[in-house]
Design an enzyme around this catalytic site. Structure first.
Site, PDB file in Angstrom:
ATOM      1  CE  LYS A  66      -4.371  -1.726   2.072  1.00  0.00           C
ATOM      2  NZ  LYS A  66      -5.186  -1.394   3.034  1.00  0.00           N
ATOM      3  CG  ASP A 102      -8.656   0.904   2.943  1.00  0.00           C
ATOM      4  OD1 ASP A 102      -9.513  -0.002   2.494  1.00  0.00           O
ATOM      5  OD2 ASP A 102      -7.442   0.760   2.857  1.00  0.00           O
ATOM      6  CB  ALA A 129      -1.364   5.862  15.737  1.00  0.00           C
ATOM      7  N   GLY A 130      -1.893   3.115  13.645  1.00  0.00           N
ATOM      8  CA  GLY A 130      -1.152   2.257  12.302  1.00  0.00           C
ATOM      9  C   GLY A 130      -1.820   2.874  11.134  1.00  0.00           C
ATOM     10  CB  ALA A 132      -6.430   0.170  10.101  1.00  0.00           C
ATOM     11  NE  ARG A 153       1.902  -0.882  21.981  1.00  0.00           N
ATOM     12  CZ  ARG A 153       2.108  -2.176  21.261  1.00  0.00           C
ATOM     13  NH1 ARG A 153       1.787  -3.210  22.213  1.00  0.00           N
ATOM     14  NH2 ARG A 153       2.584  -2.392  20.250  1.00  0.00           N
ATOM     15  CG  LEU A 155       1.551  10.734  23.272  1.00  0.00           C
ATOM     16  CD1 LEU A 155       0.180  10.484  23.069  1.00  0.00           C
ATOM     17  CD2 LEU A 155       1.792  11.309  24.570  1.00  0.00           C
ATOM     18  CE  LYS A 157       2.994   3.893  14.720  1.00  0.00           C
ATOM     19  NZ  LYS A 157       3.038   2.151  14.944  1.00  0.00           N
TER      20      LYS A 157
HETATM   21  P1  ATR Z   1      -2.491  -1.788  10.633  1.00  0.00           P
HETATM   22  O1  ATR Z   1      -2.166  -1.505   9.477  1.00  0.00           O
HETATM   23  O2  ATR Z   1      -3.416  -2.873  10.773  1.00  0.00           O
HETATM   24  O3  ATR Z   1      -3.217  -0.696  11.481  1.00  0.00           O
HETATM   25  P2  ATR Z   1      -0.150  -1.639  12.227  1.00  0.00           P
HETATM   26  O4  ATR Z   1       0.178  -0.303  11.333  1.00  0.00           O
HETATM   27  O5  ATR Z   1       0.753  -2.640  12.506  1.00  0.00           O
HETATM   28  O6  ATR Z   1      -1.427  -2.280  11.777  1.00  0.00           O
HETATM   29  O7  ATR Z   1      -0.735  -0.792  13.454  1.00  0.00           O
HETATM   30  C1  ATR Z   1      -1.009  -1.528  14.711  1.00  0.00           C
HETATM   31  C2  ATR Z   1      -1.869  -0.587  15.788  1.00  0.00           C
HETATM   32  O8  ATR Z   1      -2.213  -1.291  16.793  1.00  0.00           O
HETATM   33  C3  ATR Z   1      -0.813   0.549  16.308  1.00  0.00           C
HETATM   34  O9  ATR Z   1      -1.460   1.719  16.634  1.00  0.00           O
HETATM   35  C4  ATR Z   1      -0.134  -0.334  17.535  1.00  0.00           C
HETATM   36  O10 ATR Z   1       0.376   0.546  18.422  1.00  0.00           O
HETATM   37  P3  ATR Z   1       1.669   1.021  18.633  1.00  0.00           P
HETATM   38  O11 ATR Z   1       1.817   2.253  17.428  1.00  0.00           O
HETATM   39  O12 ATR Z   1       2.056   1.525  19.825  1.00  0.00           O
HETATM   40  O13 ATR Z   1       2.455  -0.150  18.150  1.00  0.00           O
HETATM   41  C5  ATR Z   1      -1.460  -1.066  18.177  1.00  0.00           C
HETATM   42  N1  ATR Z   1      -1.222  -2.224  18.835  1.00  0.00           N
HETATM   43  C6  ATR Z   1      -1.044  -3.348  18.372  1.00  0.00           C
HETATM   44  N2  ATR Z   1      -0.761  -4.218  19.330  1.00  0.00           N
HETATM   45  C7  ATR Z   1      -1.053  -3.512  20.413  1.00  0.00           C
HETATM   46  C8  ATR Z   1      -1.096  -3.726  21.905  1.00  0.00           C
HETATM   47  N3  ATR Z   1      -0.790  -5.130  22.525  1.00  0.00           N
HETATM   48  N4  ATR Z   1      -1.363  -3.094  22.771  1.00  0.00           N
HETATM   49  C9  ATR Z   1      -1.556  -1.738  22.322  1.00  0.00           C
HETATM   50  N5  ATR Z   1      -1.580  -1.404  21.075  1.00  0.00           N
HETATM   51  C10 ATR Z   1      -1.237  -2.332  19.968  1.00  0.00           C
END
Ligand code: ATR
Length: 278
Positions: A66, A102, A129-130, A132, A153, A155, A157
């Site tokens: 992507k 999306d 903040a990933g 999605a 988690r 901050l 990001k």
């Molecule tokens: P996607 O593209 O599916 O959104 P990603 O880019 O890997 O996946 O993002 C995952 C998100 O889930 C992030 O916001 C991540 O938090 P961090 O930025 O702190 O990594 C969050 N996330 C994943 N596992 C987590 C957990 N066990 N506890 C809290 N936040 C979690």
């Protein structure tokens, strides 16, 4: 004559997009075909050249391409630039243009679920903040919202994403703990993380103890169809929805961009649910 559309990703064996699009092509009497092309990261550049050579009229892009596809396209729309990812490519005047359905798809599904015309009066909390979260937050801020709060988690990001969204709407970045404490302030709460996805069925992204009744609680997960977090939210009086609506709507928007025809969303939803149910 029928045209060729498709999907590139890795792995894509379990994608529900081909069956969803091909069913609609058939139902609408269009002789087009949608094909899933498995492309590894190493094959991406040559693969996109091949798509152009074959004159493929449009395609979806999924993990892990992507972001990497963006410099390979002739143009990328502003919303997709803000999101930092492309999930749909279409042809305009012979050029391959990248867009992102999306976030807009999510927004449309949220509005149709709530029956609202816009989110202008709503205080929205996005958890995560990933990738999605970026799509959802950017589209919500583009369309206008009373306030958008991003809790994560990590901050930093959340802050980075909120800086992008703040160009369009009032936006804040907070910790997950702060989000739990202020949960009663939001009208719509959205989980964009994978916490609670199968097989970790008992996990929740944050406590819903302070949720106010009537809040819309939306989980982007659709495996399982109802997460533990949705169940807990329901007990607190929330109105819940899973990620199927977003999946269907992002596909429906791509279908419309490509063909100019309107697919039947309910039928698409049924096709997807049937596929998920085996
Ligand atoms: P996607 O593209 O599916 O959104 P990603 O880019 O890997 O996946 O993002 C995952 C998100 O889930 C992030 O916001 C991540 O938090 P961090 O930025 O702190 O990594 C969050 N996330 C994943 N596992 C987590 C957990 N066990 N506890 C809290 N936040 C979690």
């Amino acid at each position: 004559m029928g045209k060729l559309y498709g999907l590139i990703g890795h792995p894509i064996g379990h994608s529900m997009s081909p069956i969803m699009h091909n069913r609609e092509f058939m139902e609408l009497g269009l002789s087009h075909h949608y094909h899933a092309f498995e492309l590894s990261p190493e094959q991406l550049e040559d693969g996109v050249e091949a798509m152009k050579m074959l004159d493929i009229q449009g395609f979806n892009v999924t993990i892990p391409h992507k972001v990497a596809i963006m410099p390979l396209l002739d143009e990328v729309e502003q919303e997709a630039l803000d999101i930092g990812a492309v999930n749909t490519v279409y042809k305009r005047d012979g050029k391959y243009v990248g867009t992102n359905t999306d976030g807009r798809g999510y927004l449309m599904s949220l509005l149709s679920m709530t029956g609202e015309e816009s989110l202008k009066e709503k205080n929205v909390l996005v958890i995560g903040a990933g990738g999605a979260a970026r799509a959802v937050s950017v589209s919500i801020s583009h369309s206008g919202v009373r306030s958008l709060t991003i809790a994560n988690r990590t901050l930093e990001k959340a802050e980075e994403l909120s800086n992008v969204c703040a160009r369009y709407s009032e936006t804040y970045a907070i910790t997950l703990k702060e989000a739990e404490e202020s949960l009663g302030n939001y009208d719509i709460v959205i989980n964009t993380t994978s916490i609670g996805m199968s097989p970790h069925l008992d996990r929740i992204p944050l406590s819903v103890d302070r949720l106010k009744p009537g809040t819309v609680l939306s989980d982007l997960i659709y495996n399982p169809l109802e997460t533990q977090w949705m169940k807990l939210g329901k007990k607190q009086g929330a109105v819940t929805d899973n990620g199927i609506s977003m999946f269907v709507e992002q596909g429906a928007l791509a279908f419309e961009i490509w063909t100019g025809a309107s697919p039947d969303r309910q039928r698409m939803r049924k096709t997807v649910l049937k596929e998920l149910g085996g």
